[in-house]
Design a protein around this motif. Structure first.
Motif, PDB file in Angstrom:
ATOM      1  N   VAL A  26       0.845  -1.200   0.000  1.00 49.13           N
ATOM      2  CA  VAL A  26       0.000   0.000   0.000  1.00 49.13           C
ATOM      3  C   VAL A  26       0.876   1.243   0.000  1.00 49.13           C
ATOM      4  CG1 VAL A  26      -1.708   1.319   1.324  1.00 49.13           C
ATOM      5  CG2 VAL A  26      -1.886  -1.170   1.195  1.00 49.13           C
ATOM      6  N   ILE A  27       0.542   2.168  -0.890  1.00 51.04           N
ATOM      7  CA  ILE A  27       1.246   3.445  -0.952  1.00 51.04           C
ATOM      8  C   ILE A  27       0.449   4.473  -0.157  1.00 51.04           C
ATOM      9  CG2 ILE A  27       1.997   5.316  -2.486  1.00 51.04           C
ATOM     10  CD1 ILE A  27       2.223   3.064  -4.705  1.00 51.04           C
ATOM     11  N   GLU A  28      -0.874   4.470  -0.371  1.00 54.10           N
ATOM     12  CA  GLU A  28      -1.714   5.487   0.266  1.00 54.10           C
ATOM     13  C   GLU A  28      -3.161   5.005   0.348  1.00 54.10           C
ATOM     14  OE1 GLU A  28      -1.259   9.660  -1.145  1.00 54.10           O
ATOM     15  OE2 GLU A  28      -3.333   9.456  -1.782  1.00 54.10           O
ATOM     16  N   VAL A  29      -3.813   5.327   1.469  1.00 56.30           N
ATOM     17  CA  VAL A  29      -5.247   5.104   1.626  1.00 56.30           C
ATOM     18  C   VAL A  29      -5.838   6.420   2.087  1.00 56.30           C
ATOM     19  CG1 VAL A  29      -7.071   3.884   2.901  1.00 56.30           C
ATOM     20  CG2 VAL A  29      -5.018   2.650   2.202  1.00 56.30           C
ATOM     21  N   GLY A  30      -6.915   6.845   1.427  1.00 58.86           N
ATOM     22  CA  GLY A  30      -7.556   8.100   1.806  1.00 58.86           C
ATOM     23  C   GLY A  30      -9.049   7.911   1.958  1.00 58.86           C
ATOM     24  N   PHE A  31      -9.631   8.740   2.812  1.00 60.11           N
ATOM     25  CA  PHE A  31     -11.075   8.641   3.057  1.00 60.11           C
ATOM     26  C   PHE A  31     -11.633  10.019   3.393  1.00 60.11           C
ATOM     27  CE2 PHE A  31     -14.695   7.629   5.989  1.00 60.11           C
ATOM     28  CZ  PHE A  31     -15.514   7.021   5.045  1.00 60.11           C
ATOM     29  N   VAL A  32     -12.734  10.383   2.729  1.00 57.55           N
ATOM     30  CA  VAL A  32     -13.414  11.652   3.006  1.00 57.55           C
ATOM     31  C   VAL A  32     -14.693  11.311   3.763  1.00 57.55           C
ATOM     32  CG1 VAL A  32     -14.405  13.750   2.005  1.00 57.55           C
ATOM     33  CG2 VAL A  32     -12.494  12.598   0.849  1.00 57.55           C
ATOM     34  N   LYS A  33     -14.704  11.605   5.063  1.00 63.73           N
ATOM     35  CA  LYS A  33     -15.829  11.216   5.921  1.00 63.73           C
ATOM     36  C   LYS A  33     -17.168  11.797   5.458  1.00 63.73           C
ATOM     37  CE  LYS A  33     -16.070  10.041  10.824  1.00 63.73           C
ATOM     38  NZ  LYS A  33     -15.752   8.626  10.617  1.00 63.73           N
ATOM     39  N   THR A  34     -17.167  13.034   4.982  1.00 60.79           N
ATOM     40  CA  THR A  34     -18.430  13.692   4.606  1.00 60.79           C
ATOM     41  C   THR A  34     -19.099  13.061   3.385  1.00 60.79           C
ATOM     42  OG1 THR A  34     -17.138  15.326   3.391  1.00 60.79           O
ATOM     43  CG2 THR A  34     -17.875  15.948   5.606  1.00 60.79           C
ATOM     44  N   THR A  35     -18.298  12.545   2.427  1.00 60.34           N
ATOM     45  CA  THR A  35     -18.874  11.976   1.204  1.00 60.34           C
ATOM     46  C   THR A  35     -18.783  10.456   1.157  1.00 60.34           C
ATOM     47  OG1 THR A  35     -16.772  12.120   0.027  1.00 60.34           O
ATOM     48  CG2 THR A  35     -18.263  14.034  -0.136  1.00 60.34           C
ATOM     49  N   GLY A  36     -17.894   9.882   1.988  1.00 61.32           N
ATOM     50  CA  GLY A  36     -17.682   8.440   1.958  1.00 61.32           C
ATOM     51  C   GLY A  36     -16.699   8.008   0.878  1.00 61.32           C
ATOM     52  N   TYR A  37     -16.089   8.977   0.178  1.00 59.76           N
ATOM     53  CA  TYR A  37     -15.149   8.636  -0.895  1.00 59.76           C
ATOM     54  C   TYR A  37     -13.869   8.032  -0.317  1.00 59.76           C
ATOM     55  CZ  TYR A  37     -12.319   9.013  -5.128  1.00 59.76           C
ATOM     56  OH  TYR A  37     -11.524   8.735  -6.202  1.00 59.76           O
ATOM     57  N   MET A  38     -13.481   6.873  -0.845  1.00 63.18           N
ATOM     58  CA  MET A  38     -12.258   6.213  -0.395  1.00 63.18           C
ATOM     59  C   MET A  38     -11.394   5.893  -1.603  1.00 63.18           C
ATOM     60  SD  MET A  38     -11.738   2.734   1.878  1.00 63.18           S
ATOM     61  CE  MET A  38     -12.046   1.455   0.682  1.00 63.18           C
ATOM     62  N   TRP A  39     -10.084   6.053  -1.447  1.00 62.45           N
ATOM     63  CA  TRP A  39      -9.170   5.645  -2.512  1.00 62.45           C
ATOM     64  C   TRP A  39      -7.999   4.888  -1.901  1.00 62.45           C
ATOM     65  CZ3 TRP A  39      -9.448  10.546  -0.603  1.00 62.45           C
ATOM     66  CH2 TRP A  39      -8.262  11.155  -0.164  1.00 62.45           C
ATOM     67  N   ILE A  40      -7.505   3.941  -2.683  1.00 64.11           N
ATOM     68  CA  ILE A  40      -6.385   3.116  -2.243  1.00 64.11           C
ATOM     69  C   ILE A  40      -5.395   3.050  -3.404  1.00 64.11           C
ATOM     70  CG2 ILE A  40      -5.655   0.782  -1.595  1.00 64.11           C
ATOM     71  CD1 ILE A  40      -8.590   0.435  -0.496  1.00 64.11           C
TER      72      ILE A  40
END
Length: 137
Positions: free
Chosen positions: A40-54
């Protein structure tokens, strides 16, 4: 168009990223073994929209033994996580005979039945026991 990653929490590296991804799944009532990630290089999450990227160093293929299903995870996976569901999923494909249709919706049945549904844009819906995606599977 606004950047879907805006305002997101980001964790870098295999250990932090994996821990973060698992905590997101857990918080939303999803099986913890759903995303078997590597490098894994990066995991991101936007709580307000639920958008997640890995972001991973490379594509990963994982065989879920209980259901004899080979799944491919691209180096970039994105989607919107909500309670018991991941929608608009990109970067995940499940082997179906000779094809690899992309999985774009994952739904844990609610009220709980112990089943999880995978839907593809091609209109294919598969239902499996949730335990097949438990951590360590």
């Amino acid at each position: 168009m606004a950047d879907p990653k805006e305002g997101g929490t980001i964790k870098k590296g295999q250990q932090e990223g994996l821990k973060f991804a698992v905590s997101i799944l857990e918080e939303h009532g999803l099986p913890l073994g759903l995303l078997p990630l590597a490098d894994v290089i990066e995991v991101g999450f936007v709580k307000t929209t639920g958008y997640m990227w890995i972001l991973q160093a490379k594509k990963v293929e994982h065989n879920f033994k209980l259901i004899k299903k080979l799944v491919s995870y691209d180096s970039e996976i994105t989607g919107y996580v909500e309670k018991k569901r991941i929608k608009k999923l990109k970067g995940v494909k499940a082997k179906e005979l000779l094809m690899w249709p992309p999985v774009n919706d994952i739904i844990v049945e609610d009220p709980p039945t112990g089943k999880i549904q995978f839907k593809s844009l091609a209109g294919i819906t598969k239902i499996f026991p949730e335990e097949a995606f438990a951590a360590g599977q």
